[in-house]
Design a protein around this motif. Structure first.
Motif, PDB file in Angstrom:
ATOM      1  N   LEU A   1       0.862  -1.192   0.000  1.00 29.93           N
ATOM      2  CA  LEU A   1       0.000   0.000   0.000  1.00 29.93           C
ATOM      3  C   LEU A   1       0.896   1.239   0.000  1.00 29.93           C
ATOM      4  N   ASP A   2       0.770   2.049  -1.050  1.00 27.41           N
ATOM      5  CA  ASP A   2       1.634   3.232  -1.184  1.00 27.41           C
ATOM      6  C   ASP A   2       0.938   4.520  -0.764  1.00 27.41           C
ATOM      7  N   PHE A   3      -0.397   4.548  -0.842  1.00 27.95           N
ATOM      8  CA  PHE A   3      -1.167   5.742  -0.457  1.00 27.95           C
ATOM      9  C   PHE A   3      -2.438   5.297   0.259  1.00 27.95           C
ATOM     10  N   PRO A   4      -2.935   6.134   1.196  1.00 32.22           N
ATOM     11  CA  PRO A   4      -4.141   5.760   1.942  1.00 32.22           C
ATOM     12  C   PRO A   4      -5.424   6.179   1.219  1.00 32.22           C
ATOM     13  N   ASP A   5      -5.366   6.285  -0.114  1.00 34.25           N
ATOM     14  CA  ASP A   5      -6.531   6.712  -0.895  1.00 34.25           C
ATOM     15  C   ASP A   5      -6.291   6.370  -2.374  1.00 34.25           C
ATOM     16  N   ASP A   6      -7.144   6.943  -3.254  1.00 34.19           N
ATOM     17  CA  ASP A   6      -7.101   6.590  -4.680  1.00 34.19           C
ATOM     18  C   ASP A   6      -5.774   6.896  -5.378  1.00 34.19           C
ATOM     19  N   ARG A   7      -4.899   7.695  -4.753  1.00 37.71           N
ATOM     20  CA  ARG A   7      -3.599   7.940  -5.379  1.00 37.71           C
ATOM     21  C   ARG A   7      -2.809   6.642  -5.530  1.00 37.71           C
ATOM     22  N   HIS A   8      -3.170   5.639  -4.738  1.00 32.61           N
ATOM     23  CA  HIS A   8      -2.555   4.315  -4.883  1.00 32.61           C
ATOM     24  C   HIS A   8      -2.769   3.787  -6.315  1.00 32.61           C
ATOM     25  N   ASP A   9      -3.956   3.991  -6.862  1.00 27.47           N
ATOM     26  CA  ASP A   9      -4.273   3.510  -8.225  1.00 27.47           C
ATOM     27  C   ASP A   9      -3.366   4.169  -9.251  1.00 27.47           C
ATOM     28  N   ASP A  10      -3.138   5.464  -9.067  1.00 29.49           N
ATOM     29  CA  ASP A  10      -2.318   6.209 -10.009  1.00 29.49           C
ATOM     30  C   ASP A  10      -0.865   5.740  -9.927  1.00 29.49           C
ATOM     31  N   PHE A  11      -0.357   5.563  -8.691  1.00 28.58           N
ATOM     32  CA  PHE A  11       1.036   5.153  -8.512  1.00 28.58           C
ATOM     33  C   PHE A  11       1.254   3.742  -9.052  1.00 28.58           C
ATOM     34  N   ARG A  12       0.254   2.894  -8.907  1.00 31.43           N
ATOM     35  CA  ARG A  12       0.376   1.484  -9.347  1.00 31.43           C
ATOM     36  C   ARG A  12      -0.166   1.267 -10.757  1.00 31.43           C
ATOM     37  N   VAL A  13      -0.736   2.346 -11.358  1.00 30.17           N
ATOM     38  CA  VAL A  13      -1.336   2.262 -12.698  1.00 30.17           C
ATOM     39  C   VAL A  13      -2.309   1.079 -12.751  1.00 30.17           C
ATOM     40  N   HIS A  14      -3.247   1.085 -11.801  1.00 29.18           N
ATOM     41  CA  HIS A  14      -4.242   0.010 -11.705  1.00 29.18           C
ATOM     42  C   HIS A  14      -5.542   0.621 -11.173  1.00 29.18           C
ATOM     43  N   PRO A  15      -6.417   1.116 -12.088  1.00 30.14           N
ATOM     44  CA  PRO A  15      -7.662   1.751 -11.636  1.00 30.14           C
ATOM     45  C   PRO A  15      -8.490   0.808 -10.773  1.00 30.14           C
ATOM     46  N   GLY A  16      -9.004   1.322  -9.669  1.00 27.65           N
ATOM     47  CA  GLY A  16      -9.897   0.531  -8.815  1.00 27.65           C
ATOM     48  C   GLY A  16      -9.187  -0.290  -7.753  1.00 27.65           C
ATOM     49  N   LEU A  17      -7.840  -0.289  -7.773  1.00 26.04           N
ATOM     50  CA  LEU A  17      -7.121  -1.152  -6.815  1.00 26.04           C
ATOM     51  C   LEU A  17      -7.363  -0.708  -5.371  1.00 26.04           C
TER      52      LEU A  17
END
Ligand SMILES: C[S@@+](CC[C@H](N)C(=O)[O-])C[C@H]1O[C@@H](n2cnc3c(N)ncnc32)[C@H](O)[C@@H]1O
Ligand code: SF4
Ligand code: SF4
Length: 336
Positions: A130-146
């Protein structure tokens, strides 16, 4: 965090001591696939790869019999992309309690059925990135909805009560402001948390390293807050010595003294051995000793401070007294 039983601790100490003396690795990471469901900005993996040369589940027995590690990490790429992952874990375990087995995954493919199947197969700890505690995780991992998926599945599986889920958060310049918020998320979801540190060696990109005094100050404030929240349950896994080593790693731009190839090594998806996932010298299983003499003995690389290093660069008494305790979440004494 669930503690390892006394009997298992004794088994681990016994095998660890034998490996230390015989110069066999304490920890082996099996990267069971190079393919991934994400394209993370800090990583050199991403997307589908050729799987035709991958080891098959039964092949893992040969590695286990030769290496006899105390701890196995099953990783990748994204290990859950392998439909035969539970069978791989069963072959690694061979019906025994050891090795203590950790699945390192982004959990994009995790379901309740697979969690229970993998526990049954022998996974003792689930490490969830887990890199972010919100939707920015999707952007960092390039995986929408993760992130949405994690925010549903992590607390639901935590509620089953096995206390074997650990969020794994890699500190970068992009998320250094979020150290305390990620701890809050782990608490909210009812799981444990372990911080690790970005290495520029994987991609060659220094932008995600902490390069300025301001970033280092933010890191220090974040780790101070984390220290204050840590308690006897060890839900935040990193001890004060590991947190301080992380501060030094970023401040000095590296950490010397790496024992990759000797105390830990990686088995690639095709079965070749590497000292670590960021050093690409390859050896067949039968030539493992050559990796120690040719690579480890001359290794000057200081370019990461991944969690394996924080445990295995130490002397064996130190490892037993402090760091094994942390690795297995097995607390022999309070360290903060
Ligand atoms: C390589 S991934 C493999 C397992 C799985 N795909 C995952 O992301 O959890 C294992 C861990 O390495 C971390 N990682 C990736 N790139 C890194 C880097 N440059 N420095 C430090 N850790 C990194 C990830 O955040 C992840 O927690
Ligand atoms: S960090 Fe994990 S999920 Fe992200 S690209 Fe690398 S292997 Fe895939
Ligand atoms: S410091 Fe050691 S584990 Fe880290 S990249 Fe260098 S050789 Fe690999």
């Amino acid at each position: 965090m669930r503690k390892v039983s006394l009997l298992d601790s004794i088994r681990i100490i016994g095998r660890g001591s034998a490996n230390w003396i015989a110069e066999r690795p304490i920890v082996v990471s099996f990267d069971v696939t190079d393919s991934c469901t994400c394209y993370c900005r800090h990583c050199d993996h991403g997307g589908p790869k050729d799987e035709s040369a991958n080891l098959q589940p039964r092949d893992y027995r040969r590695y286990m019999e030769a290496l006899r590690p105390c701890v196995v990490q099953v990783s990748g790429g994204e290990p859950m992309m392998r439909d035969d992952l539970a069978e791989i874990v069963r072959c690694i375990k061979g019906g025994e309690r050891l090795p203590y087995t950790i699945l390192v995954s982004n959990w994009s493919l995790m379901t309740e059925d697979r969690y229970l199947e993998l526990r049954e197969a022998g996974v003792q700890q689930f490490s969830v990135s887990l890199d972010f505690p919100d939707d920015r995780h999707d952007d960092f991992r390039v995986h929408p909805g993760l992130y949405k998926h994690l925010s549903q599945i992590v607390p639901r599986l935590a509620e089953l009560g096995y206390d074997d889920i650990v969020l794994n958060s890699c500190i970068t310049s992009a998320n250094v402001d979020e150290i305390a918020a990620i701890a809050g998320k782990a608490r909210e979801w009812g799981v444990n948390l372990c911080y690790s540190a970005y290495s520029p060696r994987r991609t060659g990109c220094r932008d995600y390293f902490l390069n300025t005094p301001e970033q280092l100050a933010v890191l220090n404030r974040g780790l101070d807050l984390v220290g204050a929240r840590r308690d006897k349950t060890n839900w935040i896994v990193n001890s004060s010595s590991t947190r301080n080593a992380t501060r030094r790693y970023f401040a000095q731009g590296g950490t010397p003294g790496c024992k990759a190839g000797l105390r830990f090594l990686v088995v690639r998806a095709d079965g070749m051995l590497q000292p670590c996932s960021m050093q690409f010298e390859q050896y067949p299983l039968e030539k493992r000793e050559a990796m120690v003499t040719e690579f480890t003995a001359h290794n000057g690389c200081d370019q990461c401070y991944v969690s394996i290093r924080s445990y295995l660069d130490k002397s064996f008494p130190q490892l037993l007294g402090e760091n094994v305790a942390e690795f297995f979440s097995w607390r022999v004494r309070d360290r903060d």
